[in-house]
Design a protein around this motif. Structure first.
Motif, short mmCIF file in Angstrom:
data_model
loop_
_atom_site.label_atom_id
_atom_site.label_comp_id
_atom_site.label_asym_id
_atom_site.label_seq_id
_atom_site.Cartn_x
_atom_site.Cartn_y
_atom_site.Cartn_z
N ARG A 28 -3.59 59.80 -45.82
CA ARG A 28 -3.57 60.55 -46.99
C ARG A 28 -2.92 61.93 -46.93
NH1 ARG A 28 -9.82 60.38 -49.38
NH2 ARG A 28 -8.29 60.89 -51.17
N VAL A 31 0.76 61.54 -47.08
CA VAL A 31 1.01 61.37 -48.53
C VAL A 31 1.24 62.82 -49.32
CG1 VAL A 31 0.56 60.18 -50.80
CG2 VAL A 31 0.44 59.00 -48.61
N GLN A 32 0.05 63.62 -49.09
CA GLN A 32 0.25 64.72 -49.92
C GLN A 32 1.30 65.54 -49.29
OE1 GLN A 32 -3.66 66.67 -49.39
NE2 GLN A 32 -4.80 64.66 -50.18
N ILE A 35 4.72 64.45 -51.10
CA ILE A 35 4.83 64.78 -52.21
C ILE A 35 5.29 66.14 -52.27
CG2 ILE A 35 3.59 65.36 -54.52
CD1 ILE A 35 1.85 62.86 -53.66
N PHE A 38 9.09 66.49 -50.94
CA PHE A 38 10.20 65.86 -51.82
C PHE A 38 10.18 66.58 -53.08
CE2 PHE A 38 11.95 62.50 -49.75
CZ PHE A 38 11.03 61.92 -48.89
N LEU A 39 9.06 67.26 -53.48
CA LEU A 39 9.05 68.10 -54.76
C LEU A 39 10.07 69.18 -54.73
CD1 LEU A 39 8.22 68.72 -57.74
CD2 LEU A 39 6.25 69.98 -56.48
N ALA A 42 13.66 68.60 -54.08
CA ALA A 42 14.32 68.23 -55.54
C ALA A 42 14.25 69.75 -56.33
CB ALA A 42 13.35 67.36 -56.39
N ASP B 187 -3.82 57.69 -53.52
CA ASP B 187 -2.93 58.60 -53.04
C ASP B 187 -1.72 58.28 -53.05
OD1 ASP B 187 -5.31 59.20 -50.20
OD2 ASP B 187 -4.91 60.32 -52.19
N VAL B 188 -1.16 57.00 -52.76
CA VAL B 188 0.53 56.46 -53.14
C VAL B 188 0.71 56.64 -54.62
CG1 VAL B 188 2.01 54.55 -52.87
CG2 VAL B 188 0.40 55.02 -51.08
N SER B 190 -0.44 58.89 -56.65
CA SER B 190 -0.34 60.31 -56.94
C SER B 190 0.95 60.77 -56.70
CB SER B 190 -1.28 60.99 -56.38
OG SER B 190 -1.02 61.12 -54.73
N MET B 191 1.92 59.86 -55.89
CA MET B 191 3.23 60.28 -55.85
C MET B 191 4.22 60.17 -56.97
SD MET B 191 3.96 58.57 -52.35
CE MET B 191 5.63 59.28 -51.65
N PHE B 194 5.26 63.07 -60.35
CA PHE B 194 6.80 63.67 -60.51
C PHE B 194 7.52 62.18 -60.68
CE2 PHE B 194 5.22 67.81 -59.90
CZ PHE B 194 4.64 67.69 -58.79
N ILE B 198 12.79 61.68 -57.48
CA ILE B 198 12.69 63.11 -56.39
C ILE B 198 12.49 62.57 -54.86
CG2 ILE B 198 11.71 64.62 -58.08
CD1 ILE B 198 9.22 64.42 -56.36
N TYR B 199 12.29 61.20 -54.92
CA TYR B 199 12.04 60.71 -53.61
C TYR B 199 13.46 60.12 -53.16
CZ TYR B 199 7.20 61.49 -54.80
OH TYR B 199 5.93 61.97 -55.07
N LYS B 200 13.70 60.38 -52.00
CA LYS B 200 14.64 59.64 -51.21
C LYS B 200 14.71 57.86 -51.25
CE LYS B 200 16.78 63.61 -49.16
NZ LYS B 200 16.90 64.35 -47.90
N ILE B 203 12.32 55.38 -50.09
CA ILE B 203 10.81 55.42 -50.57
C ILE B 203 10.94 55.25 -52.03
CG2 ILE B 203 9.30 57.45 -51.14
CD1 ILE B 203 9.67 58.45 -48.34
#
Lengths: 266, 263
Positions: A28, A31-32, A35, A38-39, A42, B187-188, B190-191, B194, B198-200, B203
């Motif tokens: 977890r 994952v945070q 995010i 990558f945000l 970008a 959690d996943v 929540s990606m 956005f 934006i993810y490469k 992913i």
């Protein structure tokens, strides 16, 4: 001292009993961070120069630092205290020859060491996979002050968490609710764990500086990234001030709580 | 068919009433969690607002588009949590053996477990979220057909979310590991706050086709912007319905593996 070493060892062993819980907690966290990474990656795509005072390498370094700093500051077993007070299990500890705060600090230390170990592996793995342009701090003074700020941050979080945990003395049904509101929501957002606090307008940011929250995550990261010495000294002074205030408050509320504690459920 | 629908609607409203009454009996806790959720959403949007306004958009999307991606994700997330909240209590049913008491009743057990405990807090937060989604959606000036695709893909997103929850329930019957799987899914997913762009890679592909949160949350917003046509919408719908069908099959399979314990 020997008893606290035993507590440390047993607490460490306990983490491996609930392996899946621990692995899920690490997943977890990752994952945070992904995010966040990558945000901002970008946001800086095709952009030159700085945004909110960060260039691309510094903001991506912020993401990586979050992994280790969350392990140092936010990893804690003390979240169980609220349940112990609400369920009456605190009575078991009150009769033992163990300082309650030292007990939980020891348990927190074991959790932090385990989380730090795993976070170092995660940082290395993510670094190899993502290959970001990272800012490396080489100034010894900055590194020393960074470590000092981490210790202050960890201590502040312990005090904040304990104060939140004491709510069940007066309202046993609000144990989890208080933790959710203060630790999960307020600390997460106002500590800089979710986004750098520089994003806020200057007035809001300046007001936030007088709360204890930025000194948990945001200030240590800023010190590592080479904040100016004026900001560093001011931050360490305010952080230390809050450490003293929250420690005294924690002890005062603890004594008041013990007077009303009924040990319901035992 | 009409009779069955009427019966299950009555059962759902009854379960909802009991769930709401349970929350209302703990008003202080309700207030704390409601305030916490409102603060979380507020902080989140304040951050996003300042970020996109200063950066003038991300990856070619305008600030309003980025905010709308997040709003769409939030809407699907809140609706999923409202509808499927009872999944979080499923593990206790399995380990205590209380699942037996649900299986023997003349109500579809999956319906009871999936929809049995709607969350009052989410119920309160849904209308303002819908209002804000509508407000931002109108700012983007979509055509009627884009709006229609958006609604269809939104519903499809809920179907996919429902399918995920059913898979989790199925795994829960076999392994009793519900809580971890649900939290990993949350959690996943929540990606998808956005746009998954934006993810490469890989992913991005993983989030689109394997854990299809891209189809669930990013695609509806793209449809509103006119980036998804008829065939894109149809493909996503086929994907969502197929996934739902497979999840039902898996649930039925898992029930055959259920060994009642300590009931």
């Amino acid at each position: 001292m020997k008893k606290y070493l035993s507590i440390f060892r047993i607490s460490l062993e306990q983490e491996f009993v609930y392996k899946l819980n621990f692995v899920m907690w690490r997943v977890r966290n990752i994952v945070q961070i992904l995010i966040f990474f990558f945000l901002w990656n970008a946001v800086f795509e095709g952009r030159q120069g700085e945004l909110f005072g960060y260039d691309k390498s510094k903001i991506l370094t912020y993401a990586f630092l979050l992994i280790i700093i969350r392990a140092v500051v936010l990893a804690s077993k003390s979240t169980d205290v609220a349940g112990q007070i609400a369920g009456g299990e605190l009575s078991n500890f009150l009769v033992k020859p163990v300082n309650y705060f030292k007990y939980w600090m020891t348990r927190d230390l074991s959790s932090k060491i385990l989380n730090i170990s795993f976070s170092l592996v995660e940082i290395t793995t993510l670094f190899i996979i993502l290959q970001p342009d990272i800012y490396l701090q080489t100034n010894i003074l900055n590194l020393f002050l960074f470590l000092l700020s981490l210790i202050i941050g960890a201590f502040l979080f312990f005090c904040l968490l304990m104060l939140t945990n004491f709510v069940p003395f007066w309202s046993p049904e609000s144990a989890w609710g208080a933790q959710f509101l203060v630790i999960v929501i307020v600390v997460e957002f106002l500590s800089g764990a979710f986004f750098p606090l520089d994003v806020f307008p200057e007035l809001v940011f300046n007001l936030l500086k007088f709360t204890p929250f930025p000194y948990l995550i945001f200030v240590p990261i800023k010190i590592y990234l080479g904040a100016d010495i004026g900001f560093v000294i001011q931050s360490l002074l305010i952080g230390s001030f809050w450490a003293v205030v929250l420690w005294k408050l924690m002890n005062a509320v603890w004594l008041k709580g013990l007077k009303v504690y009924e040990g319901v459920g035992r | 068919m009409k009779k069955i629908f009427k019966r299950y609607t009555k059962i759902y409203l009854l379960m909802a009433r009991y769930a709401f009454v349970s929350w209302l009996s703990k008003r202080s806790t309700l207030a704390i969690f409601l305030i916490g959720k409102l603060i979380r959403y507020s902080f989140y949007f304040i951050f996003l607002y300042f970020l996109v306004m200063k950066s003038d958009g991300i990856m070619g999307y305008s600030p309003n588009q980025i905010i709308f991606f997040t709003l769409t994700f939030l809407l699907i997330d809140v609706l999923s949590q409202f509808l499927f909240r009872n999944v979080y209590t499923f593990r206790q049913l399995v380990i205590k053996g209380d699942l037996d008491l649900i299986l023997v009743k003349p109500v579809n057990p999956l319906f009871r477990i999936l929809f049995g405990g709607p969350d009052l807090i989410d119920f309160i937060t849904i209308p303002p979220i819908i209002f804000i989604v509508g407000y931002y959606g109108l700012l983007l000036e979509p055509t009627f057909i884009h709006f229609l695709y958006y609604i269809i893909l939104l519903i499809n997103g809920l179907i996919i979310s429902g399918a995920f929850h059913i898979f989790v329930l199925g795994f829960g019957v076999i392994t009793t590991e519900v809580d971890h799987m649900v939290m990993i899914f949350r959690d996943v997913s929540s990606m998808a706050r956005f746009p998954v762009d934006i993810y490469k890679e890989p992913i991005k592909s993983l989030l689109t086709f394997v854990v299809p949160i891209g189809i669930m949350a990013t695609l509806p917003a793209k449809a509103l912007y006119g980036m998804v046509g008829f065939f894109g919408t149809l493909s996503a719908l086929v994907f969502g319905i197929s996934m739902f069908y497979l999840s039902i099959k898996f649930w039925n399979f898992s029930l055959k593996k259920y060994t009642s314990a300590s009931s």
